[in-house]
Write a protein that holds these residues in place. Structure first.
Motif, PDB file in Angstrom:
ATOM      1  N   ASP A   1     -59.678 -46.063-106.025  1.00 49.60           N
ATOM      2  CA  ASP A   1     -58.953 -45.287-105.025  1.00 49.60           C
ATOM      3  C   ASP A   1     -57.566 -44.993-105.590  1.00 49.60           C
ATOM      4  O   ASP A   1     -56.628 -45.778-105.440  1.00 49.60           O
ATOM      5  CB  ASP A   1     -58.859 -46.095-103.728  1.00 49.60           C
ATOM      6  CG  ASP A   1     -58.133 -45.337-102.621  1.00 49.60           C
ATOM      7  OD1 ASP A   1     -57.816 -44.147-102.816  1.00 49.60           O
ATOM      8  OD2 ASP A   1     -57.880 -45.953-101.564  1.00 49.60           O
ATOM      9  N   VAL A   2     -57.429 -43.859-106.264  1.00 48.81           N
ATOM     10  CA  VAL A   2     -56.182 -43.529-106.933  1.00 48.81           C
ATOM     11  C   VAL A   2     -56.013 -42.015-107.002  1.00 48.81           C
ATOM     12  O   VAL A   2     -56.991 -41.275-107.166  1.00 48.81           O
ATOM     13  CB  VAL A   2     -56.129 -44.135-108.356  1.00 48.81           C
ATOM     14  CG1 VAL A   2     -57.272 -43.631-109.215  1.00 48.81           C
ATOM     15  CG2 VAL A   2     -54.783 -43.866-109.036  1.00 48.81           C
TER      16      VAL A   2
ATOM     17  N   VAL B   1     -51.565 -46.891-100.948  1.00 51.21           N
ATOM     18  CA  VAL B   1     -51.754 -45.669-101.732  1.00 51.21           C
ATOM     19  C   VAL B   1     -51.250 -45.896-103.151  1.00 51.21           C
ATOM     20  O   VAL B   1     -50.134 -46.394-103.350  1.00 51.21           O
ATOM     21  CB  VAL B   1     -51.008 -44.481-101.089  1.00 51.21           C
ATOM     22  CG1 VAL B   1     -51.069 -43.250-101.998  1.00 51.21           C
ATOM     23  CG2 VAL B   1     -51.589 -44.168 -99.722  1.00 51.21           C
ATOM     24  N   LEU B   2     -52.059 -45.527-104.125  1.00 44.75           N
ATOM     25  CA  LEU B   2     -51.675 -45.628-105.538  1.00 44.75           C
ATOM     26  C   LEU B   2     -51.763 -44.256-106.181  1.00 44.75           C
ATOM     27  O   LEU B   2     -52.801 -43.590-106.103  1.00 44.75           O
ATOM     28  CB  LEU B   2     -52.586 -46.610-106.279  1.00 44.75           C
ATOM     29  CG  LEU B   2     -52.301 -46.774-107.779  1.00 44.75           C
ATOM     30  CD1 LEU B   2     -50.897 -47.319-108.009  1.00 44.75           C
ATOM     31  CD2 LEU B   2     -53.340 -47.670-108.434  1.00 44.75           C
ATOM     32  N   VAL B   3     -50.672 -43.843-106.817  1.00 45.69           N
ATOM     33  CA  VAL B   3     -50.617 -42.576-107.538  1.00 45.69           C
ATOM     34  C   VAL B   3     -50.357 -42.881-109.011  1.00 45.69           C
ATOM     35  O   VAL B   3     -49.370 -43.537-109.346  1.00 45.69           O
ATOM     36  CB  VAL B   3     -49.500 -41.667-106.987  1.00 45.69           C
ATOM     37  CG1 VAL B   3     -49.455 -40.354-107.767  1.00 45.69           C
ATOM     38  CG2 VAL B   3     -49.685 -41.411-105.503  1.00 45.69           C
TER      39      VAL B   3
ATOM     40  N   VAL C   1     -53.032 -52.724-111.183  1.00 44.61           N
ATOM     41  CA  VAL C   1     -52.303 -52.501-109.937  1.00 44.61           C
ATOM     42  C   VAL C   1     -53.251 -52.293-108.765  1.00 44.61           C
ATOM     43  O   VAL C   1     -53.079 -52.884-107.695  1.00 44.61           O
ATOM     44  CB  VAL C   1     -51.337 -51.311-110.092  1.00 44.61           C
ATOM     45  CG1 VAL C   1     -50.726 -50.938-108.743  1.00 44.61           C
ATOM     46  CG2 VAL C   1     -50.240 -51.651-111.089  1.00 44.61           C
ATOM     47  N   ARG C   2     -54.276 -51.489-108.949  1.00 43.64           N
ATOM     48  CA  ARG C   2     -55.211 -51.235-107.847  1.00 43.64           C
ATOM     49  C   ARG C   2     -55.886 -52.523-107.383  1.00 43.64           C
ATOM     50  O   ARG C   2     -56.129 -52.720-106.180  1.00 43.64           O
ATOM     51  CB  ARG C   2     -56.253 -50.212-108.278  1.00 43.64           C
ATOM     52  CG  ARG C   2     -57.204 -49.745-107.182  1.00 43.64           C
ATOM     53  CD  ARG C   2     -56.534 -48.880-106.131  1.00 43.64           C
ATOM     54  NE  ARG C   2     -56.215 -49.568-104.905  1.00 43.64           N
ATOM     55  CZ  ARG C   2     -55.673 -48.980-103.841  1.00 43.64           C
ATOM     56  NH1 ARG C   2     -55.360 -47.689-103.868  1.00 43.64           N
ATOM     57  NH2 ARG C   2     -55.391 -49.679-102.761  1.00 43.64           N
TER      58      ARG C   2
ATOM     59  N   CYS D   1     -46.973 -47.651-100.694  1.00 36.38           N
ATOM     60  CA  CYS D   1     -47.336 -46.530-101.558  1.00 36.38           C
ATOM     61  C   CYS D   1     -46.598 -46.693-102.886  1.00 36.38           C
ATOM     62  O   CYS D   1     -45.388 -46.975-102.889  1.00 36.38           O
ATOM     63  CB  CYS D   1     -46.960 -45.205-100.896  1.00 36.38           C
ATOM     64  SG  CYS D   1     -47.483 -43.740-101.814  1.00 36.38           S
ATOM     65  N   PHE D   2     -47.320 -46.510-103.985  1.00 34.52           N
ATOM     66  CA  PHE D   2     -46.747 -46.789-105.301  1.00 34.52           C
ATOM     67  C   PHE D   2     -47.081 -45.665-106.275  1.00 34.52           C
ATOM     68  O   PHE D   2     -48.229 -45.218-106.360  1.00 34.52           O
ATOM     69  CB  PHE D   2     -47.275 -48.132-105.834  1.00 34.52           C
ATOM     70  CG  PHE D   2     -46.988 -49.265-104.910  1.00 34.52           C
ATOM     71  CD1 PHE D   2     -45.763 -49.915-104.957  1.00 34.52           C
ATOM     72  CD2 PHE D   2     -47.909 -49.649-103.945  1.00 34.52           C
ATOM     73  CE1 PHE D   2     -45.474 -50.943-104.071  1.00 34.52           C
ATOM     74  CE2 PHE D   2     -47.628 -50.671-103.050  1.00 34.52           C
ATOM     75  CZ  PHE D   2     -46.408 -51.326-103.117  1.00 34.52           C
TER      76      PHE D   2
END
Length: 367
Positions: free
Chosen positions: A214-215, A189-191, A180-181, A161-162
């Motif tokens: 997916d972010v 998980v990318l935030v 990054v994605r 997760c980032f």
């Protein structure tokens, strides 16, 4: 049981990476943390820590922690620290606002409560849910390719997760998110955390440009109203952080359906007592939670671990291990990351032991 002495320490926490950058050109090289040690007339003691993210992130600053404690501490001598809700209400009555000042004292009281009960704080906060807590890694704001390379390195260390620090130039932020994605697995998980850094028009540009990724989008703008406008403009999962600073704000955001997830920062709410209250309100409503704080070392990480590990796993988005970012150990037996996860300590209280030589001599003593 009564509070006999309150000791206050100032500790510098340098970063392994040398510098931490986020929106608006803000950066910190060394964190100024305040550690509180409460001693009782029955021989039990408790520790807490409060560490603002510099003076320009939230309405808090490091010297303010100690100034506020100087106001509060003399009036808490003789009180029962195991009465955590009573103590929290008394601090609010003695000092209006300034929750970050109260947090270290509140956490130290929970440490004493756990020790007096012979139970780890995680048990008192609701019970250990699951084997471990998944951690995120915050990725300091840099050029897109550097951030992607750092994510790859941390992924190799076990993180899944980032939290990507964006909130700068929207075109560059779009590149950062895509870069990054593209190199993450589908289960990662990318935030994209803007930390209030985008103007409204820029935030809407970014969420439109990454709408097929997916972010998660976190705290795009400074005001709640701007964030709500962005929320209405995107179908991406939406996280609020900086605006969620009180129970009243939580209730407003829930009524407005303003978020899918919330970052609970322990010191922003005033300690574990109020953070638990907010968590327990949000969980039955299906809101996902990131359990964290503004910053800190071993003591903050331990308090995060206890609150996070007692949070229902179905509501738990992620958490963090701030003690892995800094070079200075404050306590023995502190929780440590193992393959991107951590556990709450199992010993009574916070389950950690202050290292006296790590904090030095107290800067204030009240008795």
């Amino acid at each position: 049981m009564k509070i006999k002495t309150i000791k206050v320490y100032q500790v510098d926490l340098p970063l392994h990476e040398g510098q931490y950058n986020w929106s608006g050109g803000k950066s910190v090289q060394t964190f100024d943390s305040t550690v509180v040690l409460i001693e009782t007339d029955e021989g039990l003691s408790g520790i807490g820590e409060s560490c603002p993210l510099g003076p320009v992130y939230l309405p808090s600053y490091a010297a303010g922690v100690r100034t506020g404690i100087k106001e509060l501490a003399p009036q808490l001598i003789g009180d029962d620290p195991t009465q955590v809700s009573v103590m929290s209400r008394k601090m609010d009555a003695l000092l209006k606002g300034h929750p970050y000042v109260k947090s270290a004292i509140d956490v130290a009281c929970w440490d004493i409560l756990g020790k007096s009960a012979g139970r780890p704080v995680v048990s008192l906060l609701g019970g250990r849910d699951g084997e471990a807590v998944r951690l995120y890694r915050a990725i300091s704001q840099e050029d897109p390719e550097i951030m992607a390379r750092k994510v790859k390195g941390y992924k190799d260390e076990g993180y899944t997760c980032f939290q990507l620090k964006v909130g700068g130039d929207p075109d560059t932020d779009i590149e950062r998110i895509h870069a990054v994605r593209d190199m993450l697995d589908s289960s990662d998980v990318l935030v994209a955390d803007a930390n209030t850094g985008w103007k409204l028009h820029a935030a809407k540009r970014v969420v439109s440009a990454v709408r097929k990724l997916d972010v998660y989008i976190e705290q795009p703008c400074e005001t709640y109203e701007e964030c709500l406008s962005v929320r209405e403009h995107t179908d991406l999962p939406f996280v609020l952080d900086e605006n969620i600073d009180s129970l009243e704000m939580v209730l407003r955001a829930v009524a407005d359906r303003a978020m899918d997830a919330v970052n609970i920062k322990i010191s922003k709410l005033g300690g574990l007592t109020k953070a638990r209250l907010v968590r327990d309100l949000l969980c039955p409503l299906g809101i996902a939670l990131t359990i964290e704080d503004t910053w800190g070392g071993d003591i903050v990480t331990a308090s995060i671990a206890h609150l996070a590990h007692s949070t229902p796993s179905g509501n738990r988005l992620t958490s963090t291990d701030f003690n892995s970012y800094v070079t200075h150990d404050l306590a023995e037996n502190a929780p440590r990351r193992v393959d991107g996860f951590m556990q709450a300590p199992g010993r009574p209280g916070l389950g950690i032991d202050l290292i006296p030589e790590a904090v030095g001599e107290p800067v204030m003593v009240f008795s």
